[in-house]
Design a protein around this motif. Structure first.
Motif, mmCIF file in Angstrom:
data_model
loop_
_atom_site.group_PDB
_atom_site.id
_atom_site.type_symbol
_atom_site.label_atom_id
_atom_site.label_comp_id
_atom_site.label_asym_id
_atom_site.label_seq_id
_atom_site.Cartn_x
_atom_site.Cartn_y
_atom_site.Cartn_z
ATOM 1 N N MET A 393 0.695 -1.303 -0.229
ATOM 2 C CA MET A 393 0.066 0.095 0.075
ATOM 3 C C MET A 393 0.877 1.472 0.067
ATOM 4 O O MET A 393 0.592 2.265 -0.830
ATOM 5 C CB MET A 393 -0.924 0.147 1.351
ATOM 6 C CG MET A 393 -2.080 -1.257 1.188
ATOM 7 S SD MET A 393 -3.042 -0.992 0.141
ATOM 8 C CE MET A 393 -4.231 -2.337 -0.041
ATOM 9 N N LEU A 403 -7.275 7.465 -1.654
ATOM 10 C CA LEU A 403 -7.310 6.454 -0.793
ATOM 11 C C LEU A 403 -8.938 6.394 -0.057
ATOM 12 O O LEU A 403 -9.221 7.506 0.585
ATOM 13 C CB LEU A 403 -6.338 6.414 0.215
ATOM 14 C CG LEU A 403 -4.766 6.533 -0.644
ATOM 15 C CD1 LEU A 403 -3.603 6.520 0.610
ATOM 16 C CD2 LEU A 403 -4.447 5.425 -1.231
ATOM 17 N N THR A 407 -7.968 1.503 3.303
ATOM 18 C CA THR A 407 -6.444 1.438 2.837
ATOM 19 C C THR A 407 -5.850 2.485 3.849
ATOM 20 O O THR A 407 -4.584 2.268 4.157
ATOM 21 C CB THR A 407 -6.478 2.132 1.710
ATOM 22 O OG1 THR A 407 -7.284 1.540 0.507
ATOM 23 C CG2 THR A 407 -4.991 2.086 0.891
ATOM 24 N N GLN A 410 -5.128 0.709 6.903
ATOM 25 C CA GLN A 410 -4.129 -0.252 6.576
ATOM 26 C C GLN A 410 -2.625 0.490 6.851
ATOM 27 O O GLN A 410 -1.614 -0.034 7.408
ATOM 28 C CB GLN A 410 -4.035 -1.170 5.472
ATOM 29 C CG GLN A 410 -5.122 -2.315 5.562
ATOM 30 C CD GLN A 410 -5.081 -2.994 4.060
ATOM 31 O OE1 GLN A 410 -4.527 -2.468 3.050
ATOM 32 N NE2 GLN A 410 -5.527 -4.103 4.318
#
Length: 538
Positions: A393, A403, A407, A410
């Motif tokens: 990522m 994003l 995401t 993460q």
């Protein structure tokens, strides 16, 4: 007068002749015909054996490596200036040996076990061949007991077991030696004898390493075998084998030992130099054809023996240096294929402040996972996955794309975990402290903590658990795995501390804001006074 029988005289004479033959020195004597660059060629030793020890007139020893048609090639352990053409050299009928035993603990020696630390002679009663055939499969057992390095990133994701061969690989100045030294320091209370083999390093570097070992109390269970850059090439060549023989003494006596070869790149270069002077045909990158065998016969000697053989183990941590991150070069690929996994240290990570700079993508342990305790295994599975997703990522997010929330979450989690896995030099941690720290990170308790506050928050949380959750910690040490009850207890403790920490943080922030406000007010008052004064002057 007694009769003298002829058969009796014959028997007596035969016995005397047999005794005479036994007493005769059967060593052969040859003549040096050429000498230089650490190599001597001798004529006349027709019954000499490969790897046999020989003695020169000057008192120096050598090792026969080449058996030519009319001469033998000998590598000399010392200054070849002391030998000249025409000198005599004699065979000894012995294979090269070194002293072994507990007398070497706490000492700095050369590969022939001669002291370099000025602490007097080493009175070891036992010796061992530096070259030995590795134990066969029948005498081994699977790797089951962990060898804790004390480094979070290693013990959680790339674990090492006793009897394993784990390669430490990376560019120059990326922390390879520091990782090995920390592992040695962490064996203080684990009853593991350590051998550190320094090959081709500067004397000052070896001296500072010995100082570090002494500072952390590691010298009492460690032997340092040093063949420095200023030593003759043959000594650098035999250094790892001599260190291995010292480690095998403990393994064969049912004890656990750890050996670090620092580093095998310089060892290969020393062997290449010797081979080229001995006129052996060069191959890829000018290394001789048997360079793979050079390291395989060394690393195969690391093993976990079965109970019938005493149950001892010898764990090997070879170090190999890469150039510009090229792991596909000749020596790195050779050693990767011999070992049971590798810890790859990346220079980009090192220079960006991630230390130890372990690249989780390339690093792997092929057997150490079997030796991990269950609790660490339960935590580490999620950790490795989270970090792998974060790296992917992170590279994607660099393009500046918009994003989604998942995401972003993460990326936040990965950033905090990277910060959590950072660890200073020479501060190894117990496995249970590592598990507690990783439990905090993997369960998302760091997601809303500022990255720069992660280290402080984690260490304070662990201290809180130790003081208020002693029963939970004892249960973890006893069961060595997580169950629902233990998880709930730990989560409750962490949440309790986090509430107090957040309240404290809010209070500190409020105080800081008030201080800033007061400072602003004072500045405003002073500005007003200055303005009024200027107006009066006008």
């Amino acid at each position: 007068m007694a009769n003298i029988r002829s058969d009796e005289i014959k028997d007596i004479l035969q016995k005397q002749l047999e005794g005479y033959e036994k007493e005769t020195d059967i060593s052969q004597v040859g003549t040096v015909i050429e000498v230089g660059d650490g190599i001597a060629n001798a004529y006349g030793l027709k019954d000499a054996m490969a790897s046999e020890l020989v003695e020169f007139d000057s008192g120096l020893n050598g090792l026969i490596l080449n058996l030519n048609e009319n001469s033998v090639g000998i590598v000399v352990f010392g200054e070849t200036r002391m030998i000249k053409e025409g000198d005599k050299v004699k065979t000894t009928g012995k294979i090269l040996q070194t002293k072994v035993g507990p007398e070497l603990l706490g000492r700095v020696v050369n590969p022939l076990a001669e002291p370099l630390d000025g602490k007097g002679e080493i009175n070891a009663s036992e010796t061992a061949n530096i070259e030995k055939i590795a134990p066969g499969i029948v005498y081994r057992k699977p790797v089951e007991v962990p060898l804790q390095s004390g480094v979070k990133a290693i013990d959680s994701m790339i674990p090492i077991g006793r009897g394993q061969r784990e390669l430490i690989i990376g560019d120059r100045k990326t922390g390879k030696t520091a990782l090995a030294v920390d592992t040695i320091i962490n064996q203080k209370d684990n009853d593991v004898k350590c051998i550190y083999v320094a090959i081709g390093q500067k004397r000052s570097t070896v001296a500072s390493l010995v100082e570090t070992f002494e500072q952390y109390g590691a010298m009492e269970y460690t032997t340092v075998v040093a063949a420095t850059a200023s030593d003759p090439t043959p000594l650098q060549y035999i250094a790892p084998y001599a260190g291995c023989a010292i480690g095998e003494y403990y393994r064969d006596n049912g004890e656990d030992a750890l050996i670090v070869y620092d580093d095998l790149s310089k060892h290969a270069v020393a062997y290449r130099e010797m081979s080229l002077v001995l006129r052996r045909p060069p191959g890829r990158e000018a290394y001789p054809g048997d360079i793979f065998y050079l390291h395989s016969r060394l690393l195969e000697r690391a093993a976990k023996l079965n109970d019938d053989e005493g149950g001892g183990s010898l764990t090997a941590l070879p170090i190999v240096e890469t150039k510009a991150g090229d792991v596909s070069a000749y020596i790195p690929t050779n050693v990767i294929s011999i070992t049971d996994g590798q810890i790859y240290l990346k220079s980009d990570l090192f220079y960006s402040g991630v230390r130890p700079a372990v690249d989780v993508g390339i690093s792997v342990s092929r057997v150490g996972g079997n030796a991990q305790i269950k609790a660490m295994k339960q935590i580490a599975g999620d950790l490795r996955l989270d970090l792998a997703q974060y790296r992917e990522m992170e590279s994607f997010a660099q393009f500046g794309a918009e994003l989604d929330e998942a995401t972003k979450a993460q990326l936040t989690r990965g950033e905090k975990l990277v910060e959590l896995l950072k660890q200073g030099e020479h501060v190894p941690m117990s496995v249970y402290e590592q598990i507690l720290q990783l439990f905090i990170g993997v369960n998302g308790y760091l997601d809303d903590i500022k990255t720069e506050d992660v280290e402080e928050f984690v260490s304070e949380t662990v201290e809180f658990i130790k003081s208020k959750g002693e029963d939970a910690l004892e249960k973890l040490k006893e069961k060595k795995k997580f169950d629902e009850e233990l998880e709930k207890k730990l989560k409750d403790l962490i949440e309790e501390f986090k509430e107090a920490y957040s309240a404290k943080f809010e209070k500190e922030k409020e105080e800081e804001d008030n201080e800033e406000k007061t400072a602003d007010e004072i500045n405003t008052e002073e500005e007003k006074k200055e303005t009024k004064k200027d107006e009066e002057e006008k």
